[in-house]
Scaffold this motif. Structure first.
Motif, PDB file in Angstrom:
ATOM      1  N   PRO A 183      24.449  54.914  50.954  1.00 31.97           N
ATOM      2  CA  PRO A 183      25.663  55.051  50.139  1.00 31.97           C
ATOM      3  C   PRO A 183      26.941  55.171  50.989  1.00 31.97           C
ATOM      4  N   ALA A 184      26.802  55.585  52.228  1.00 33.64           N
ATOM      5  CA  ALA A 184      27.996  55.729  53.084  1.00 33.64           C
ATOM      6  C   ALA A 184      28.676  54.389  53.328  1.00 33.64           C
ATOM      7  N   LEU A 185      27.881  53.333  53.239  1.00 30.13           N
ATOM      8  CA  LEU A 185      28.463  52.012  53.429  1.00 30.13           C
ATOM      9  C   LEU A 185      29.526  51.715  52.369  1.00 30.13           C
ATOM     10  N   ALA A 186      29.272  52.204  51.173  1.00 31.66           N
ATOM     11  CA  ALA A 186      30.234  51.986  50.082  1.00 31.66           C
ATOM     12  C   ALA A 186      31.555  52.636  50.411  1.00 31.66           C
ATOM     13  N   ALA A 187      31.483  53.808  51.029  1.00 31.39           N
ATOM     14  CA  ALA A 187      32.717  54.495  51.420  1.00 31.39           C
ATOM     15  C   ALA A 187      33.466  53.674  52.480  1.00 31.39           C
ATOM     16  N   ARG A 188      32.725  53.099  53.385  1.00 25.61           N
ATOM     17  CA  ARG A 188      33.376  52.276  54.413  1.00 25.61           C
ATOM     18  C   ARG A 188      34.056  51.055  53.778  1.00 25.61           C
ATOM     19  N   ILE A 189      33.375  50.507  52.809  1.00 20.81           N
ATOM     20  CA  ILE A 189      33.973  49.339  52.135  1.00 20.81           C
ATOM     21  C   ILE A 189      35.235  49.758  51.384  1.00 20.81           C
ATOM     22  N   ARG A 190      35.166  50.922  50.730  1.00 22.20           N
ATOM     23  CA  ARG A 190      36.348  51.414  50.005  1.00 22.20           C
ATOM     24  C   ARG A 190      37.517  51.654  50.964  1.00 22.20           C
ATOM     25  N   ARG A 191      37.155  52.115  52.143  1.00 20.33           N
ATOM     26  CA  ARG A 191      38.197  52.394  53.149  1.00 20.33           C
ATOM     27  C   ARG A 191      38.917  51.094  53.549  1.00 20.33           C
ATOM     28  N   ILE A 192      38.141  50.073  53.761  1.00 20.13           N
ATOM     29  CA  ILE A 192      38.756  48.772  54.099  1.00 20.13           C
ATOM     30  C   ILE A 192      39.568  48.253  52.909  1.00 20.13           C
TER      31      ILE A 192
ATOM     32  N   GLU B  98      34.014  36.435  51.861  1.00 18.58           N
ATOM     33  CA  GLU B  98      33.916  35.419  52.904  1.00 18.58           C
ATOM     34  C   GLU B  98      32.573  35.465  53.625  1.00 18.58           C
ATOM     35  N   ALA B  99      31.692  36.384  53.218  1.00 18.25           N
ATOM     36  CA  ALA B  99      30.374  36.465  53.866  1.00 18.25           C
ATOM     37  C   ALA B  99      29.462  35.377  53.299  1.00 18.25           C
ATOM     38  N   ASP B 100      28.630  34.813  54.147  1.00 17.30           N
ATOM     39  CA  ASP B 100      27.693  33.802  53.622  1.00 17.30           C
ATOM     40  C   ASP B 100      26.543  34.494  52.899  1.00 17.30           C
ATOM     41  N   SER B 101      25.653  33.709  52.315  1.00 25.54           N
ATOM     42  CA  SER B 101      24.611  34.299  51.444  1.00 25.54           C
ATOM     43  C   SER B 101      23.703  35.243  52.216  1.00 25.54           C
ATOM     44  N   LEU B 102      23.405  34.889  53.446  1.00 25.72           N
ATOM     45  CA  LEU B 102      22.544  35.736  54.269  1.00 25.72           C
ATOM     46  C   LEU B 102      23.218  37.081  54.535  1.00 25.72           C
ATOM     47  N   GLU B 103      24.498  36.994  54.889  1.00 28.14           N
ATOM     48  CA  GLU B 103      25.244  38.226  55.178  1.00 28.14           C
ATOM     49  C   GLU B 103      25.381  39.077  53.914  1.00 28.14           C
ATOM     50  N   ARG B 104      25.585  38.408  52.796  1.00 28.89           N
ATOM     51  CA  ARG B 104      25.725  39.156  51.538  1.00 28.89           C
ATOM     52  C   ARG B 104      24.453  39.919  51.204  1.00 28.89           C
ATOM     53  N   SER B 105      23.345  39.243  51.369  1.00 26.13           N
ATOM     54  CA  SER B 105      22.080  39.920  51.030  1.00 26.13           C
ATOM     55  C   SER B 105      21.804  41.068  52.001  1.00 26.13           C
ATOM     56  N   ARG B 106      22.218  40.902  53.237  1.00 25.45           N
ATOM     57  CA  ARG B 106      22.061  41.990  54.209  1.00 25.45           C
ATOM     58  C   ARG B 106      22.866  43.199  53.789  1.00 25.45           C
ATOM     59  N   VAL B 107      24.109  42.953  53.407  1.00 26.64           N
ATOM     60  CA  VAL B 107      24.984  44.071  53.017  1.00 26.64           C
ATOM     61  C   VAL B 107      24.477  44.697  51.722  1.00 26.64           C
ATOM     62  N   ASP B 108      24.044  43.861  50.790  1.00 30.51           N
ATOM     63  CA  ASP B 108      23.521  44.404  49.522  1.00 30.51           C
ATOM     64  C   ASP B 108      22.345  45.331  49.774  1.00 30.51           C
ATOM     65  N   SER B 109      21.440  44.906  50.640  1.00 32.32           N
ATOM     66  CA  SER B 109      20.275  45.728  50.951  1.00 32.32           C
ATOM     67  C   SER B 109      20.705  47.034  51.608  1.00 32.32           C
ATOM     68  N   ALA B 110      21.651  46.901  52.548  1.00 35.22           N
ATOM     69  CA  ALA B 110      22.107  48.097  53.259  1.00 35.22           C
ATOM     70  C   ALA B 110      22.809  49.060  52.321  1.00 35.22           C
TER      71      ALA B 110
ATOM     72  N   MET C 274      16.702  46.780  62.504  1.00 37.21           N
ATOM     73  CA  MET C 274      17.676  46.034  61.683  1.00 37.21           C
ATOM     74  C   MET C 274      19.064  46.100  62.338  1.00 37.21           C
ATOM     75  N   LYS C 275      19.742  44.967  62.331  1.00 34.10           N
ATOM     76  CA  LYS C 275      21.063  44.922  62.936  1.00 34.10           C
ATOM     77  C   LYS C 275      22.039  45.779  62.148  1.00 34.10           C
ATOM     78  N   PRO C 276      22.893  46.531  62.856  1.00 34.40           N
ATOM     79  CA  PRO C 276      23.841  47.371  62.120  1.00 34.40           C
ATOM     80  C   PRO C 276      24.875  46.533  61.388  1.00 34.40           C
ATOM     81  N   ILE C 277      25.385  47.123  60.320  1.00 38.16           N
ATOM     82  CA  ILE C 277      26.434  46.444  59.550  1.00 38.16           C
ATOM     83  C   ILE C 277      27.780  46.903  60.108  1.00 38.16           C
ATOM     84  N   ASN C 278      28.491  46.013  60.715  1.00 40.17           N
ATOM     85  CA  ASN C 278      29.797  46.430  61.266  1.00 40.17           C
ATOM     86  C   ASN C 278      30.928  46.167  60.265  1.00 40.17           C
ATOM     87  N   ASP C 279      32.100  46.679  60.633  1.00 43.25           N
ATOM     88  CA  ASP C 279      33.228  46.589  59.704  1.00 43.25           C
ATOM     89  C   ASP C 279      33.724  45.160  59.505  1.00 43.25           C
ATOM     90  N   LEU C 280      33.554  44.339  60.530  1.00 42.71           N
ATOM     91  CA  LEU C 280      33.946  42.934  60.378  1.00 42.71           C
ATOM     92  C   LEU C 280      33.144  42.284  59.249  1.00 42.71           C
TER      93      LEU C 280
END
Lengths: 213, 503
Positions: free
Chosen positions: B33-42, B16-28, B1-7
């Motif tokens: 849970p660390a992804l949530a921290a990264r999102i909070r950081r941004i 601004e993410a399209d539906s495909l990107e949104r579903s990827r991030v939702d799944s990830a 699976m492709k990594p989720i980068n900060d961009l």
């Protein structure tokens, strides 16, 4: 009489020589355009001056406006380009943020969470620090982050105003935020509740590495 | 699976993410849970910036802008017929470009003749772009210059084609108008006033002179980066230009109004451009002087022809006179002396002597500085050649003042003013007719005559010293137009230091 007319009608009136209609256009947009210019320049006087120049330039070049974008976007583009091309303003010291009349803009009295009498001062100081950090960014990065985070524009709108691809908007925005994060670490550390406190960068990087494996 | 980068996370956060990107991030997010921290950081950075206040504009700019527009007399015309005005401007620009191109073509031959005697180099120096706010006056000037009446333009166009015809035509118009005034025909009087005034004639002569200077084929360009862009910088550069001795001491100073689009990098800024003709040693001296003043801030690049074309189109033009090279009367057999005039003491007397030389009077050469120095103050030379010099800002101010005074007089006595002006123009036209009868050549604008006529002096250049040697009698039989010009256009443009790296 120009009030109550839509943008297109007003532009046509200007083209027909009704200068007063241009005044209405200025009134319609000046307050929306001022905040991003203030954050781009760091000085209220400069922002107002650039905005006036942008409108005057728009008036002179009205025949060049063919309606591919909205008039607002068109003037926005002119104003941002004027602000970015002004190296003197771009080099202005952060202290100039509180130029003539700026203190009035920092009035935090409408913040319901603030009960501390020193709060207005703190808020003003915090804003000064953020503005200083913005001014330290390269103009092209500052523009993207101001248009996005200060003005709340969509990536597509930012791309249209700055005439860059959306991918460039994304990458510049990311870099600008990262840089601001580094410069504003003290403010970010104090900001928000415990749950919002950012994790150390090393930990984040660890997570990233883990994700890439 | 492709990594989720900060961009992607930022785009997700910004909506601004399209539906495909949104579903990827939702799944990830569900899996990590660390992804949530990264999102909070941004989000924390974004929210901090977004928390800044958004003040309204402290002024009602509409009033200020309308006042600016209303303060210009041009706005009245604009209000009456903006569309017509704009169309007129477009056609005016087109016709001016055409005029200029034909003028450039015409003067190529002349440039060749000059270059044969001294490898002439054309130098254009552009300085002092001002990124600061334009002043009220230049804002208004900008509007005003774009709004000249069609009748004035027509009259100018007539003058550009033939100054003599233009004077005669203006005389006729004014005489007719004077007669009409007796019948109180105000409309015809207004039409007469629309004919070019003396100041406007001088302005167009300056422009013609400038086009002459600009008309050299090759080009290069300097950029001087500077921290502060102000009048003192322009003055420093102008001082160097003025004090560098040249065979042609004239130089053109052109003010580029904000928004004129002279240089895309400074589209919204005011600029000043100097244009001058120098030979190679003079160019080297000028470069050395500029480098000594501005050190390594001097950058050289090519200059494109379109830029030169736009320079000649600019409204604000002044022709000044700098330091001439020493001029000596000399036996042509003993040409090569560079030791003749070592110091400035010798310059002025020699020039004065030159001005009295009957040899010059017998065979004037257009656009030579010595001839130019003898021009009448009106800029209309008695033989129909029009090469005004020593006109600068101060001269223009004087002309403006004179024009203003004339307007006051006209209010007092409209008829008298018109009659006087008609008589004055009549005298000038008669002088032209009279002088033309005495001396048939040269014609005001005649490329063939310019090419065929050799220069009336030779320039000998050796090392850093240049000596101008007057043409001996009979030398004019030689034809020099076969020689190729070796000309260069150089622009020195002073811009903010931070631009330097981007060029």
């Amino acid at each position: 009489m120009t009030s109550g007319r839509d943008e297109r009608t007003l532009i046509e009136a200007c083209r027909a020589g009704e200068t007063e209609a241009f005044g209405t256009l200025v009134q319609m947009y000046q307050d929306r355009l001022f905040p991003p210019l203030l954050r781009l320049t760091g000085c209220a006087d400069d922002a107002a001056d650039i905005l006036q120049d942008a409108f005057l330039k728009a008036f002179q070049k009205l025949d060049d406006f063919h309606g591919e974008s909205s008039f607002y976007t068109w003037v926005y583009r002119i104003a941002v380009n004027l602000a970015l091309s002004d190296k003197r303003r771009n080099r202005r010291a952060p202290s100039s943020l509180t130029g003539t009349g700026d203190s009035a803009f920092l009035d935090p009295s409408d913040d319901p969470d603030r009960t501390d009498p020193a709060a207005p001062l703190e808020l003003a100081e915090r804003e000064t620090i953020i503005q200083a950090a913005l001014l330290e960014l390269a103009p092209e990065f500052r523009a993207v982050v101001v248009l996005k985070d200060v003005d709340g524009l969509r990536y597509e709108q930012i791309a249209a105003i700055l005439e860059i691809p959306i991918g460039t908007v994304r990458s510049r925005l990311h870099r600008a935020r990262e840089e601001l994060r580094n410069r504003l670490s003290s403010l970010l550390g104090d900001r928000g509740g415990r749950n919002d406190r950012p994790r150390p960068v090393a930990a984040i990087e660890g997570d990233l590495n883990k994700n890439t494996k | 699976m492709k990594p989720i980068n900060d961009l992607l996370l930022a785009a997700y956060l910004d909506g601004e993410a399209d539906s495909l990107e949104r579903s990827r991030v939702d799944s990830a997010l569900a899996a990590d849970p660390a992804l949530a921290a990264r999102i909070r950081r941004i989000a924390s950075t974004r929210d901090l910036i977004a928390s800044m206040s958004r003040p309204a504009c402290p002024l009602d700019l509409s009033q200020a802008i309308l006042a600016k527009l209303a303060a210009s007399p041009a706005t009245d015309r604009l209000d009456r017929s903006s569309t017509d005005r704009r169309s007129a401007i477009v056609s005016r620009k087109r016709s001016r470009i055409i005029t200029m191109i034909s003028t450039r073509d015409r003067f190529v031959g002349f440039a060749a003749a000059i270059a044969a005697a001294a490898a002439a180099v054309l130098l254009i120096i552009a300085v002092a772009y001002r990124p600061n706010r334009p002043t009220d006056s230049n804002r208004l000037a900008r509007v005003d210059s774009a709004s000249k009446s069609a009748s004035t333009r027509d009259a100018k166009s007539l003058f550009l084609r033939n100054p003599r015809s233009r004077l005669s035509a203006a005389q006729r118009v004014l005489q007719d108008t004077a007669r009409s005034l007796e019948l109180e025909d105000q409309e015809r009087f207004a039409a007469a006033l629309a004919a070019p005034t003396e100041a406007e004639i001088e302005h167009e002569l300056s422009r013609e002179s400038l086009v002459n200077i600009l008309d050299r084929p090759a080009s290069k360009r300097f950029v001087v980066a500077a921290d502060k862009l102000d009048d003192s910088l322009r003055e420093r550069v102008e001082e160097i230009i003025r004090d560098t001795p040249r065979k042609d001491p004239r130089y053109g100073r052109i003010t580029i109004a904000p928004g004129a689009g002279f240089d895309p990098d400074h589209a919204a800024e005011e600029g000043v451009v100097f244009a001058l003709a120098v030979d190679e040693p003079e160019l080297k001296r000028l470069e050395a002087s500029l480098k000594s003043k501005f050190n390594n801030q001097l950058i050289e690049s090519r200059l494109d022809d379109a830029l030169v074309a736009r320079l000649a189109e600019t409204d604000e033009v002044a022709i000044e006179t700098g330091e001439p090279v020493p001029l000596v009367h000399h036996n042509p057999i003993a040409i090569a002396s560079n030791e003749a005039e070592p110091a400035s003491e010798s310059r002025r007397p020699v020039l004065a002597e030159s001005a009295d030389a009957t040899d010059h009077e017998a065979s004037p050469v257009p656009d030579e500085p010595e001839n130019a120095k003898r021009l009448a103050p009106t800029g209309v030379e008695s033989r129909g050649r029009s090469t005004p010099t020593r006109r600068g800002l101060s001269k223009q101010k004087q002309l403006k003042e004179r024009r203003s005074t004339a307007a006051d007089s006209a209010r007092d006595s409209l008829k008298g003013a018109v009659l006087d002006r008609g008589a004055d123009l009549g005298r000038k036209a008669e002088e032209i007719d009279s002088d033309s009868a005495k001396s048939p050549a040269p014609k005001p604008i005649d490329s063939k005559a310019l090419v065929d006529q050799p220069p009336d002096e030779l320039s000998v250049v050796s090392g850093l010293n240049s000596v101008r040697i007057e043409k001996p009698a009979g030398f004019g039989d030689q034809r020099t137009q076969a020689a190729k010009p070796s000309t260069t256009i150089v622009i020195v443009e002073i811009v903010a230091a931070s631009r330097k790296s981007s060029r």
